[in-house]
Write an enzyme that holds these catalytic residues in place. Structure first.
Site, PDB file in Angstrom:
ATOM      1  N   CYS A 132       0.841  -1.194   0.000  1.00  0.00           N
ATOM      2  CA  CYS A 132       0.000   0.000   0.000  1.00  0.00           C
ATOM      3  C   CYS A 132       0.878   1.248   0.000  1.00  0.00           C
ATOM      4  CB  CYS A 132      -0.906  -0.028   1.235  1.00  0.00           C
ATOM      5  SG  CYS A 132      -1.794   1.506   1.484  1.00  0.00           S
ATOM      6  N   CYS A 135      -0.146   4.054   2.458  1.00  0.00           N
ATOM      7  CA  CYS A 135       0.195   3.823   3.877  1.00  0.00           C
ATOM      8  C   CYS A 135       1.706   3.904   4.106  1.00  0.00           C
ATOM      9  CB  CYS A 135      -0.263   2.435   4.339  1.00  0.00           C
ATOM     10  SG  CYS A 135      -1.718   1.820   3.549  1.00  0.00           S
ATOM     11  N   ASP A 136       2.475   3.222   3.269  1.00  0.00           N
ATOM     12  CA  ASP A 136       3.899   3.047   3.563  1.00  0.00           C
ATOM     13  C   ASP A 136       4.818   3.944   2.739  1.00  0.00           C
ATOM     14  OD1 ASP A 136       3.224   1.111   5.395  1.00  0.00           O
ATOM     15  OD2 ASP A 136       3.283  -0.500   3.928  1.00  0.00           O
TER      16      ASP A 136
END
Ligand code: NDP
Length: 317
Positions: A132, A135-136
């Site tokens: 993701c 997210c990361d």
């Protein structure tokens, strides 16, 4: 005595949350099991195709869904469902710690990221391997990364990562993309993006963290190693039907089979959104399916009590 819910919804993505809104407005005693709020939709950096919002982050949109469900009385439990069974007229929902009971259920637990299944993928998860970008991505600021895949998710990840990373390789197994042409055009004009087409990742190498990927060109059979700090695997999603595989019929892709009223082959068990065998995986479609599943569940519960709502829905008594 153990509390029995009218309706338990498994999953808190667009389908589950919309079902929660519709069910609790019908005054059904409703519980939603959530691993997280919003499912995959919460990771979309920008949603521009949900009617009523010109642009909104997936996270914000899903928070609004949840608030609306809570406002009408929907309860939430943040537990992972391990197994669902039906005993007489009750559904038994088992989580790691507890069992819950309901008269009807809606399966809306979406999909999970598909794995590449190459050496290094599992070993370096969280240490350079990610699924993701939203997210990361920030962990890879000013670093070199690769995105694997050629669908919308991969293209959007490349666009985002190119804005914060030093260099982004997009590795795709064909020379055509499944994602939208408008995104492909945008990517082709970005200087720090290099397309590695007709190619697959065969191995992810590293020490403590990822250090390189090995790539093979499927046409020329040439192999090369690309030095980098992170690999984002964005190759679609699969249904994890394990908790319900002994309960409902699933198709060859593990998707829960439903009819046009979101009914599965088990009375009182409905399905909605990406976990089902519907063709299109979009937020607005999942939300609509969730609403439909909740109305069908309501109708089922009314019949269990030998009642029929006088005004069930427009033109549908
Ligand atoms: P898709 O199924 O659209 O694309 C998957 C990509 O991964 C394809 O390019 C596919 O290649 C590739 N792939 C699949 N398996 C492998 C494998 N084993 N090894 C290498 N490559 C592989 O998935 P997405 O997650 O991108 O999108 C899912 C849905 O969500 C789509 O309908 C999409 O439109 C939608 N979406 C919409 C967004 C938006 O509206 N803004 C944002 C993100 C997603 P191949 O083409 O060769 O099969």
């Amino acid at each position: 005595m153990q509390e029995i819910f009218d309706l338990i919804i498994i999953g808190a993505g667009p389908a589950g949350l919309a079902a929660g809104i519709y069910a609790s407005r019908r005054k059904l005693k409703t519980l939603i099991f959530a691993k997280n709020i919003g499912g995959q939709a919460a990771y979309a950096s920008q949603v521009e195709n949900y009617p009523g919002y010109e642009a909104i982050s997936g996270f914000d949109l899903m928070q609004k869904f949840q608030k609306q469900a809570e406002r009408f009385g929907c309860d939430f439990k943040y537990e992972e469902v391990i197994e669902v069974k039906k005993e007489k007229n009750n559904f038994i929902i088992r989580t790691g710690s507890t069992e819950y009971k309901s008269l009807a259920i809606i399966l809306a637990f979406g999909m999970t990221p598909r794995n590449l299944n190459v050496s290094g993928e599992k070993e370096f998860l969280g240490r350079g391997v990610a699924y993701c970008a939203t997210c990361d991505g920030p962990l890879f600021r000013n670093k070199t990364v690769a995105v694997v895949g050629g669908g919308n998710a991969a293209l959007e990840s490349v666009l985002y990562l190119a804005s914060i990373c030093k260099k982004v390789y997009q590795i795709h197994r064909r020379d055509e993309f499944t994602g939208e042409a408008i995104l492909v055009d945008k990517i082709k004009g970005i200087k720090n993006v290099e397309l590695v087409l007709d190619s697959v990742v065969t191995k992810i190498n590293g020490n403590k963290f990822v250090q390189s990927v090995e790539v093979e060109n499927l046409k020329t059979k040439m192999k090369k190693e690309i030095a980098l700090d992170g690999v984002f695997i964005e190759i679609g999603h699969v249904v994890n039907a394990k908790p319900v595989k002994n309960l409902v019929k699933i198709d060859e892709n593990n998707a829960v089979i439903i009819d046009s009223d979101c009914q599965t082959n088990v009375a009182g068990c409905f399905g909605a959104g990406d976990v089902t065998n519907i063709k299109y995986k979009q937020i607005v479609i999942s939300a609509g399916e969730g609403a439909k599943a909740a109305l069908s569940a309501y109708k089922y519960l009314q019949r269990l009590e030998n009642k029929e709502s006088p005004l069930f829905d427009w033109g549908n008594k």
